[in-house]
Design a protein around this motif. Structure first.
Motif, mmCIF file in Angstrom:
data_model
loop_
_atom_site.group_PDB
_atom_site.id
_atom_site.type_symbol
_atom_site.label_atom_id
_atom_site.label_comp_id
_atom_site.label_asym_id
_atom_site.label_seq_id
_atom_site.Cartn_x
_atom_site.Cartn_y
_atom_site.Cartn_z
ATOM 1 N N SER A 288 61.033 40.918 -105.571
ATOM 2 C CA SER A 288 61.553 41.536 -104.068
ATOM 3 C C SER A 288 60.298 41.181 -103.284
ATOM 4 C CB SER A 288 61.986 42.641 -104.089
ATOM 5 O OG SER A 288 60.965 43.588 -104.352
ATOM 6 N N SER A 289 59.058 41.394 -103.689
ATOM 7 C CA SER A 289 57.849 41.113 -102.935
ATOM 8 C C SER A 289 56.735 40.148 -103.867
ATOM 9 C CB SER A 289 57.022 42.336 -102.439
ATOM 10 O OG SER A 289 57.820 43.334 -101.630
ATOM 11 N N ASN A 290 56.401 39.096 -103.195
ATOM 12 C CA ASN A 290 55.533 38.296 -104.006
ATOM 13 C C ASN A 290 54.179 38.358 -103.496
ATOM 14 O OD1 ASN A 290 55.531 36.807 -101.610
ATOM 15 N ND2 ASN A 290 56.391 34.854 -102.353
ATOM 16 N N GLY A 291 53.799 39.324 -102.689
ATOM 17 C CA GLY A 291 52.511 39.309 -102.321
ATOM 18 C C GLY A 291 52.096 38.653 -100.935
ATOM 19 N N GLY A 292 51.061 37.624 -101.060
ATOM 20 C CA GLY A 292 50.896 36.769 -100.036
ATOM 21 C C GLY A 292 49.667 37.452 -99.346
ATOM 22 N N SER A 293 48.795 38.231 -99.930
ATOM 23 C CA SER A 293 47.681 38.647 -99.310
ATOM 24 C C SER A 293 46.592 37.834 -99.094
ATOM 25 C CB SER A 293 47.108 39.681 -100.265
ATOM 26 O OG SER A 293 47.796 41.011 -100.545
ATOM 27 N N CYS A 294 46.074 37.900 -97.896
ATOM 28 C CA CYS A 294 44.997 36.541 -97.358
ATOM 29 C C CYS A 294 44.031 37.062 -96.372
ATOM 30 C CB CYS A 294 45.834 35.769 -96.925
ATOM 31 S SG CYS A 294 46.765 35.984 -95.524
ATOM 32 N N ILE A 295 43.247 36.439 -96.289
ATOM 33 C CA ILE A 295 42.008 36.705 -95.373
ATOM 34 C C ILE A 295 41.641 35.515 -94.468
ATOM 35 C CG2 ILE A 295 39.776 37.280 -94.843
ATOM 36 C CD1 ILE A 295 39.618 38.828 -97.515
ATOM 37 N N ALA A 296 41.821 35.660 -93.112
ATOM 38 C CA ALA A 296 41.263 34.503 -92.024
ATOM 39 C C ALA A 296 40.142 34.953 -91.549
ATOM 40 C CB ALA A 296 42.551 34.276 -91.137
ATOM 41 N N GLY A 297 39.248 33.782 -91.151
ATOM 42 C CA GLY A 297 37.812 34.135 -90.475
ATOM 43 C C GLY A 297 38.194 34.042 -88.904
ATOM 44 N N PRO A 298 36.937 34.408 -88.212
ATOM 45 C CA PRO A 298 37.327 34.392 -86.806
ATOM 46 C C PRO A 298 37.585 33.019 -86.172
ATOM 47 C CG PRO A 298 35.261 35.760 -87.586
ATOM 48 C CD PRO A 298 35.976 34.963 -88.907
ATOM 49 N N ASP A 299 37.322 32.168 -87.024
ATOM 50 C CA ASP A 299 37.795 30.839 -86.425
ATOM 51 C C ASP A 299 39.166 30.387 -86.657
ATOM 52 O OD1 ASP A 299 37.728 30.444 -89.161
ATOM 53 O OD2 ASP A 299 36.521 28.728 -89.153
ATOM 54 N N GLY A 300 39.838 31.379 -87.190
ATOM 55 C CA GLY A 300 41.403 31.175 -87.533
ATOM 56 C C GLY A 300 41.742 30.188 -88.775
ATOM 57 N N GLU A 301 40.816 30.078 -89.517
ATOM 58 C CA GLU A 301 40.921 29.388 -90.843
ATOM 59 C C GLU A 301 40.963 30.036 -92.043
ATOM 60 O OE1 GLU A 301 41.942 26.220 -90.787
ATOM 61 O OE2 GLU A 301 41.614 25.907 -88.496
ATOM 62 N N PHE A 302 42.029 29.785 -92.879
ATOM 63 C CA PHE A 302 41.604 30.711 -94.109
ATOM 64 C C PHE A 302 40.535 30.726 -95.036
ATOM 65 C CE2 PHE A 302 46.667 30.525 -94.218
ATOM 66 C CZ PHE A 302 46.887 31.759 -94.013
ATOM 67 N N ILE A 303 39.948 32.024 -95.206
ATOM 68 C CA ILE A 303 38.998 32.320 -96.250
ATOM 69 C C ILE A 303 39.578 32.349 -97.514
ATOM 70 C CG2 ILE A 303 37.171 33.856 -96.848
ATOM 71 C CD1 ILE A 303 36.858 34.730 -93.914
#
Length: 319
Positions: free
Chosen positions: A249-264
């Motif tokens: 039902s929930s596959n996660g998807g946790s993430c972090i983006a930096g101040p430039d809008g790109e994924f860290i």
């Protein structure tokens, strides 16, 4: 201890023991202790993790009127919701103080200031001294959530100092609401916490967009949950819930983006447990050089936002 401009964060991508407040608190405590042992200074949990998201609504004809299944599931959910005034979060606050770790925790709240029976999807911030600094009740429950959650108010639209960062947070689709986002930016937010019930479908686009719009770090944290294994066998009408339940039902998807809008850290749909990363505050200053939504790239003489942060009460007593 990290450098003053560095902040080590933990994204707690875990499942609740659904509908069981006490058992879920034990899982939360374990995640906090593990994060602290890895020198994390902030840990974030997903939306409504304690004691879980109301998955049954879409699986048991939740909009049907006056049915035994829906009413008894709602009652079970309410019994296991969080009463902050009663001290339900006290053990978590003690851990925050003992381990010097700040916490953002998604809860289902049954507050006494609204009678103690209606439920609110709330995001709680506990500082490194173990003090609850804000409780933000979700402004607008989404679609079928309105069948079990009440709409909140602006009282919790607040930010908090954390080392060199200014941190604030919103629940799920609130992150798509431009004006609440603007209210957070205007208070100096540069580390935005977005909590979700659990889906990379939600986090993969909006996380990067908010980061680019605000020139801030954005941490999205979701749960992982397999309904067949994470619903306790004591759940009322469990077989009715499982009849139409997907495997995950929930596959996660946790993430972090930096101040430039790109994924860290791109959306993670495999990890069960804490995900770690260290943020560098200097990156905020670098990206604010050309765009600052509440500073040099704003026009308050043309457009302004008014926010009502009064906690809403049904009755005001003049004793």
């Amino acid at each position: 201890m990290s450098q003053p401009n560095h902040l080590k964060v933990a994204l707690a991508q875990i499942a609740p023991v659904w509908g069981d407040r006490d058992a879920t608190i034990e899982k939360i405590k374990t995640a906090i202790i593990e994060a602290a042992s890895n020198d994390a200074e902030l840990i974030v949990f997903g939306e409504g993790l304690l004691p879980g998201y109301p998955y049954w609504l879409s699986l048991t004809d939740g909009a049907a009127w006056d049915t035994k299944v829906v009413k008894e599931l709602h009652a079970h959910y309410t019994r296991n919701a969080v009463d902050i005034e009663r001290g339900d979060l006290q053990e978590i606050c003690v851990l925050a103080q003992n381990y010097n770790i700040a916490i953002y925790l998604g809860i289902i709240e049954k507050p006494m200031d609204r009678g103690g029976a209606s439920l609110y999807c709330s995001l709680v911030y506990i500082d490194q001294e173990g003090v609850i600094q804000s409780v933000h009740r979700k402004l607008q429950p989404t679609y079928d959530e309105r069948l079990t959650w009440a709409p909140g108010d602006g009282h919790g639209l607040r930010v908090h100092p954390l080392k060199q960062f200014t941190v604030g947070g919103l629940n799920c689709w609130e992150n798509w609401m431009p004006l609440p986002r603007a209210a957070m930016y205007a208070q100096g937010e540069n580390l935005h916490i977005a909590v979700w019930p659990g889906s990379d479908y939600n986090t993969k686009d909006i996380t990067r967009f908010i980061a680019r719009e605000s020139r801030s770090y954005v941490i999205s944290v979701s749960s992982r949950m397999a309904i067949a294994t994470d619903f306790p066998k004591e759940t009322p009408h469990l077989q009715e819930v499982l009849k139409r339940a997907p495997e995950v039902s929930s596959n996660g998807g946790s993430c972090i983006a930096g101040p430039d809008g790109e994924f860290i850290l791109p959306p993670d749909i495999t990890t069960e447990g804490n995900i770690y990363h260290t943020l560098d505050f200097n990156k905020v200053y670098e990206e604010r050089q050309n765009f600052d939504p509440s500073g040099h790239y704003s026009r308050p003489d043309v457009t302004q936002l008014t926010v009502n942060r009064e906690r809403q009460w049904v009755v005001k007593f003049n004793d």
